[in-house]
Motif scaffolding. Structure first.
Motif, PDB file in Angstrom:
ATOM      1  N   ASN A   1       3.521   2.591  -3.438  1.00  0.00           N
ATOM      2  CA  ASN A   1       3.752   3.923  -2.864  1.00  0.00           C
ATOM      3  C   ASN A   1       2.674   4.283  -1.853  1.00  0.00           C
ATOM      4  OD1 ASN A   1       6.073   4.508  -4.268  1.00  0.00           O
ATOM      5  ND2 ASN A   1       4.978   5.370  -6.018  1.00  0.00           N
ATOM      6  N   THR A   2       1.414   3.970  -2.182  1.00  0.00           N
ATOM      7  CA  THR A   2       0.324   4.296  -1.270  1.00  0.00           C
ATOM      8  C   THR A   2       0.503   3.571   0.057  1.00  0.00           C
ATOM      9  OG1 THR A   2      -1.070   4.390  -3.216  1.00  0.00           O
ATOM     10  CG2 THR A   2      -2.177   4.498  -1.102  1.00  0.00           C
ATOM     11  N   ILE A   3       0.875   2.277  -0.024  1.00  0.00           N
ATOM     12  CA  ILE A   3       1.055   1.511   1.210  1.00  0.00           C
ATOM     13  C   ILE A   3       2.187   2.099   2.041  1.00  0.00           C
ATOM     14  CG2 ILE A   3       1.710  -0.749   2.140  1.00  0.00           C
ATOM     15  CD1 ILE A   3       0.207  -1.985  -0.254  1.00  0.00           C
ATOM     16  N   ILE A   4       3.303   2.412   1.383  1.00  0.00           N
ATOM     17  CA  ILE A   4       4.441   2.993   2.119  1.00  0.00           C
ATOM     18  C   ILE A   4       4.026   4.292   2.795  1.00  0.00           C
ATOM     19  CG2 ILE A   4       6.716   4.076   1.852  1.00  0.00           C
ATOM     20  CD1 ILE A   4       7.261   2.067  -0.411  1.00  0.00           C
TER      21      ILE A   4
ATOM     22  N   VAL B   1       6.896   8.331  -7.558  1.00  0.00           N
ATOM     23  CA  VAL B   1       6.424   8.542  -6.189  1.00  0.00           C
ATOM     24  C   VAL B   1       4.912   8.670  -6.102  1.00  0.00           C
ATOM     25  CG1 VAL B   1       8.516   9.587  -5.298  1.00  0.00           C
ATOM     26  CG2 VAL B   1       6.834  11.004  -6.457  1.00  0.00           C
ATOM     27  N   ARG B   2       4.219   8.578  -7.230  1.00  0.00           N
ATOM     28  CA  ARG B   2       2.770   8.830  -7.190  1.00  0.00           C
ATOM     29  C   ARG B   2       2.009   7.750  -6.448  1.00  0.00           C
ATOM     30  NH1 ARG B   2       1.908  11.524 -12.957  1.00  0.00           N
ATOM     31  NH2 ARG B   2       2.071  13.666 -12.215  1.00  0.00           N
TER      32      ARG B   2
ATOM     33  N   ALA C   1      -0.617   2.177 -17.309  1.00  0.00           N
ATOM     34  CA  ALA C   1      -0.072   2.982 -16.209  1.00  0.00           C
ATOM     35  C   ALA C   1       0.422   2.037 -15.117  1.00  0.00           C
ATOM     36  CB  ALA C   1      -1.138   3.927 -15.661  1.00  0.00           C
ATOM     37  N   PRO C   2       1.491   2.442 -14.383  1.00  0.00           N
ATOM     38  CA  PRO C   2       2.090   1.542 -13.380  1.00  0.00           C
ATOM     39  C   PRO C   2       1.282   1.467 -12.086  1.00  0.00           C
ATOM     40  CG  PRO C   2       3.288   3.598 -13.429  1.00  0.00           C
ATOM     41  CD  PRO C   2       2.226   3.708 -14.487  1.00  0.00           C
ATOM     42  N   PHE C   3       0.111   0.833 -12.147  1.00  0.00           N
ATOM     43  CA  PHE C   3      -0.771   0.839 -10.978  1.00  0.00           C
ATOM     44  C   PHE C   3      -0.200   0.071  -9.783  1.00  0.00           C
ATOM     45  CE2 PHE C   3      -3.995   2.422 -13.879  1.00  0.00           C
ATOM     46  CZ  PHE C   3      -4.641   3.340 -13.073  1.00  0.00           C
TER      47      PHE C   3
ATOM     48  N   TRP D   1      -5.140   6.949   2.598  1.00  0.00           N
ATOM     49  CA  TRP D   1      -5.285   6.182   1.364  1.00  0.00           C
ATOM     50  C   TRP D   1      -6.002   7.064   0.328  1.00  0.00           C
ATOM     51  CZ3 TRP D   1      -3.523   1.169   0.613  1.00  0.00           C
ATOM     52  CH2 TRP D   1      -3.867   0.593  -0.621  1.00  0.00           C
ATOM     53  N   ASN D   2      -6.852   7.946   0.840  1.00  0.00           N
ATOM     54  CA  ASN D   2      -7.697   8.755  -0.035  1.00  0.00           C
ATOM     55  C   ASN D   2      -7.111  10.111  -0.399  1.00  0.00           C
ATOM     56  OD1 ASN D   2      -9.315   6.638   0.444  1.00  0.00           O
ATOM     57  ND2 ASN D   2     -10.891   7.740   1.585  1.00  0.00           N
ATOM     58  N   ASP D   3      -5.974  10.494   0.205  1.00  0.00           N
ATOM     59  CA  ASP D   3      -5.415  11.819  -0.067  1.00  0.00           C
ATOM     60  C   ASP D   3      -5.206  12.026  -1.557  1.00  0.00           C
ATOM     61  OD1 ASP D   3      -5.276  12.992   2.394  1.00  0.00           O
ATOM     62  OD2 ASP D   3      -3.354  12.078   2.899  1.00  0.00           O
ATOM     63  N   TYR D   4      -5.620  13.183  -2.019  1.00  0.00           N
ATOM     64  CA  TYR D   4      -5.503  13.480  -3.436  1.00  0.00           C
ATOM     65  C   TYR D   4      -4.831  14.819  -3.679  1.00  0.00           C
ATOM     66  CZ  TYR D   4      -7.005  14.569  -8.190  1.00  0.00           C
ATOM     67  OH  TYR D   4      -7.024  14.919  -9.509  1.00  0.00           O
ATOM     68  N   PHE D   5      -5.254  15.823  -2.922  1.00  0.00           N
ATOM     69  CA  PHE D   5      -4.795  17.187  -3.139  1.00  0.00           C
ATOM     70  C   PHE D   5      -3.278  17.310  -2.937  1.00  0.00           C
ATOM     71  CE2 PHE D   5      -6.048  21.852  -2.010  1.00  0.00           C
ATOM     72  CZ  PHE D   5      -5.412  22.287  -3.151  1.00  0.00           C
ATOM     73  N   TRP D   6      -2.795  16.797  -1.814  1.00  0.00           N
ATOM     74  CA  TRP D   6      -1.369  16.961  -1.498  1.00  0.00           C
ATOM     75  C   TRP D   6      -0.476  16.257  -2.520  1.00  0.00           C
ATOM     76  CZ3 TRP D   6       1.420  20.389   0.521  1.00  0.00           C
ATOM     77  CH2 TRP D   6       2.692  20.127   1.012  1.00  0.00           C
ATOM     78  N   PRO D   7      -0.709  14.959  -2.817  1.00  0.00           N
ATOM     79  CA  PRO D   7       0.098  14.329  -3.869  1.00  0.00           C
ATOM     80  C   PRO D   7      -0.044  15.026  -5.219  1.00  0.00           C
ATOM     81  CG  PRO D   7      -1.348  12.698  -2.833  1.00  0.00           C
ATOM     82  CD  PRO D   7      -1.600  13.985  -2.155  1.00  0.00           C
TER      83      PRO D   7
END
Lengths: 275, 313
Positions: free
Chosen positions: A72-75, A220-221, A64-66, A205-211
């Motif tokens: 993406n997370t940093i942006i 964009v993940r 997977a493209p970690f 950094w921890n958001d999960y539900f919205w993404p």
């Protein structure tokens, strides 16, 4: 005030016990992430692997493209924080030091938002983001979080504590609103701004539900949702790889806080979070 | 508008000849500072609430692909549905059972750490680090810890000759497993907030109590607990928000199961919206959640509001 000997020992024992109990799950994560698959399938508890399988980390990158997820997370995190600060500082300034009709009611709207996190109104937010054509975009991951009632509240409390004499001095020197904010308020409120920034970065950094609901492609993940998808894809087969991926998702944020721990703890303990 | 009704204390108070705010008639220019923040606040908080309130009175699902007014039908459906009541029960169970023990222990550990000089940073970080770990990652870690055959918990249990537990796979234990994991995750955050609050407590009070012969427990019961009241209020609000919006760990660890035994309101909203595609029901649930959250806010501020606002200023 003297502590009795047994009191000291008992207190240290309790603290150590709690500290170790809380750390153990993470040690277990580290250990499993570095094991070979064979070592996991034995009912013995082994903390240190026979051979350190650093290749587990290369393996997850193949599947997977970690690195892309991390970018993406940093942006997203930096984007949210910058826009938040741009919106929150002027608003907090207005609530703390200016007067205008309807101030209390508008401030209440900001405070109530603290109680209504995005997760609780996910359905209409999804529909709005869809209408705006922002599904599967990083902009869509950023914008819903930029108006922060929490940040406005925190900064307003701090801005209020700046003495009026400083405002007068700045005014006599010919400063306007913006100069006063930039040269006086922001430097004086640094601990609160640092604390808010760190809480904001850690939260997003921890958001999960919205993404989870607005993205369905790797491009964009973010890390957390990438991990969730990785788990589904591997369907829980290989715990060493799953733990390696889990570690990869936690590592940056933990490293960031370890690097800034002095600033963070000091800012946190001196900033406006006093209730 | 509610002019003259002091909902929250105003700043300054004393008239101030030089203040920037006195630059009227440009008083209305002050709104400029709020416009950008207000725009996004309205777009992503208040507009959505209005929209979902309207939608909750509409039938909108796979069978009726356009929203159609249906009165209180969605609410009636929920009222007569057993799963809805189970979800509400689970939500309140989760909130109450996880908040109060976490708050109490967080305060106790904050006091213990505050009294130590050596190793402070070590204790703070070892309790605080779970807060930094993304919930999704923590959830994966705990799925492994709870796993029935390879999980460390069951291995330890069987080492002591105790029966293995189903943890996430059993409707008896699933919600407890989630609560334990959430406790591990939040304890350090609350501890840190309490530690910040303790910095404001006047140390001389402890000396006085000590001289009067009060022991450790008595000193903190009589001094610390009341004096951190405002902090507790802040922690309580944060805790309510955090636990009412619990979703990530449920999605990754149990999917609300087995048999809805760990289904809570936000997950139930997600299920109705994104699995059953019943937007009407999902909107009705959103309305219910918003009403609960607003009611709790009013309750908390009504009961303790004066204390929090005045001490915070």
């Amino acid at each position: 005030m003297e502590e009795k000997k047994y009191e000291t020992v008992l207190k240290i024992f309790i603290l150590q016990f709690a500290a170790i109990a809380v750390i153990l799950p993470f040690v277990w994560l580290l250990s499993t992430a570095l094991k070979s698959p064979g070592e996991v399938f034995t009912p013995t508890l082994k903390l240190i692997p026979d051979t350190f399988m650093w290749s587990n980390f290369l393996e997850i990158m193949d599947r997977a493209p970690f690195w892309l997820y991390m970018l993406n997370t940093i942006i997203v995190c930096v984007g949210i924080l910058l826009i938040q600060l741009l919106l929150v500082i002027p608003a907090a300034y207005a609530f703390a030091r200016l007067d205008f009709p309807g101030k209390d009611v508008i401030f209440l709207l900001f405070v109530i938002q603290i109680m209504l996190p995005l997760e609780s109104i996910i359905i209409p937010n999804y529909l709005i983001t869809k209408k705006l054509g922002l599904l599967n975009t990083r902009t869509g991951l950023i914008l819903p979080f930029v108006a922060s009632g929490f940040g406005t509240f925190m900064l307003r409390q701090t801005f209020k504590q700046v003495p009026n004499a400083l405002e007068d001095a700045a005014l006599i020197d010919g400063a306007g609103h913006l100069r006063f904010i930039w040269h006086v308020l922001i430097p004086l409120s640094r601990p609160t701004i640092v604390t808010f920034s760190m809480i904001s970065i850690a939260t997003h950094w921890n958001d999960y539900f919205w993404p989870l609901i607005i993205t369905d492609m790797d491009r964009v993940r973010t890390l957390t949702i990438g991990l969730g998808m990785f788990v589904q894809q591997e369907s829980g087969s290989d715990w060493t790889l799953l733990m390696a991926a889990t570690l990869f998702v936690c590592a940056p944020i933990i490293a960031f806080f370890l690097a800034t721990q002095k600033t963070f703890i000091k800012s946190f303990l001196t900033s406006g979070i006093k209730g | 508008m509610l002019k003259g009704v002091p909902i929250l204390p105003r700043g300054g108070g004393t008239p101030h000849s030089l203040k920037l705010m006195k630059e009227s008639p440009e008083k209305y220019r002050n709104y400029m500072f709020l416009v950008p923040g207000m725009f996004f606040l309205l777009l992503f908080t208040y507009l959505p609430i209005m929209w979902s309130t309207w939608l909750s009175f509409n039938r909108w699902n796979l069978l009726s692909p356009q929203p159609k007014w249906c009165g209180v039908e969605n609410f009636l459906k929920l009222w007569n549905h057993d799963v809805f009541w189970l979800v509400m029960k689970n939500s309140f169970f989760f909130v109450t059972v996880s908040i109060f023990p976490t708050m109490f222990l967080a305060l106790v550990f904050a006091i213990l750490i505050d009294e130590r000089v050596k190793g402070r940073v070590y204790y703070i970080y070892s309790l605080f680090y779970p807060t930094l770990i993304p919930m999704a990652a923590a959830a994966m870690l705990w799925v492994y810890i709870y796993s029935p055959n390879l999980g460390v918990l069951n291995i330890v249990l069987s080492k002591f000759g105790l029966p293995k537990l189903g943890w996430l796979g059993s409707s008896q234990t699933s919600i407890w497993a989630l609560i334990i994991m959430t406790f591990w995750k939040n304890l350090g955050f609350f501890m840190l907030i309490y530690l910040a609050g303790l910095q404001n407590v006047n140390r001389e009070l402890y000396e006085a109590a000590y001289i009067d012969g009060a022991g450790w427990w008595r000193r903190h019961l009589a001094i610390t607990f009341p004096l951190v009241g405002p902090t507790s209020l802040f922690v309580l609000i944060v805790a309510i928000i955090l636990t009412f919006r619990v979703f990530d760990q449920i999605h990754l660890m149990t999917e609300g199961g087995p048999g809805n035994s760990s289904n809570v309101i936000v997950y139930y909203i997600y299920e109705n919206g994104f699995k059953f595609f019943d937007w009407g029901i999902a909107s009705a649930l959103t309305t219910i959640l918003v009403v609960i959250l607003l009611f709790l806010t009013l309750l908390i501020f009504g009961l303790f509001g004066k204390r929090i606002t005045y001490t915070a200023d």
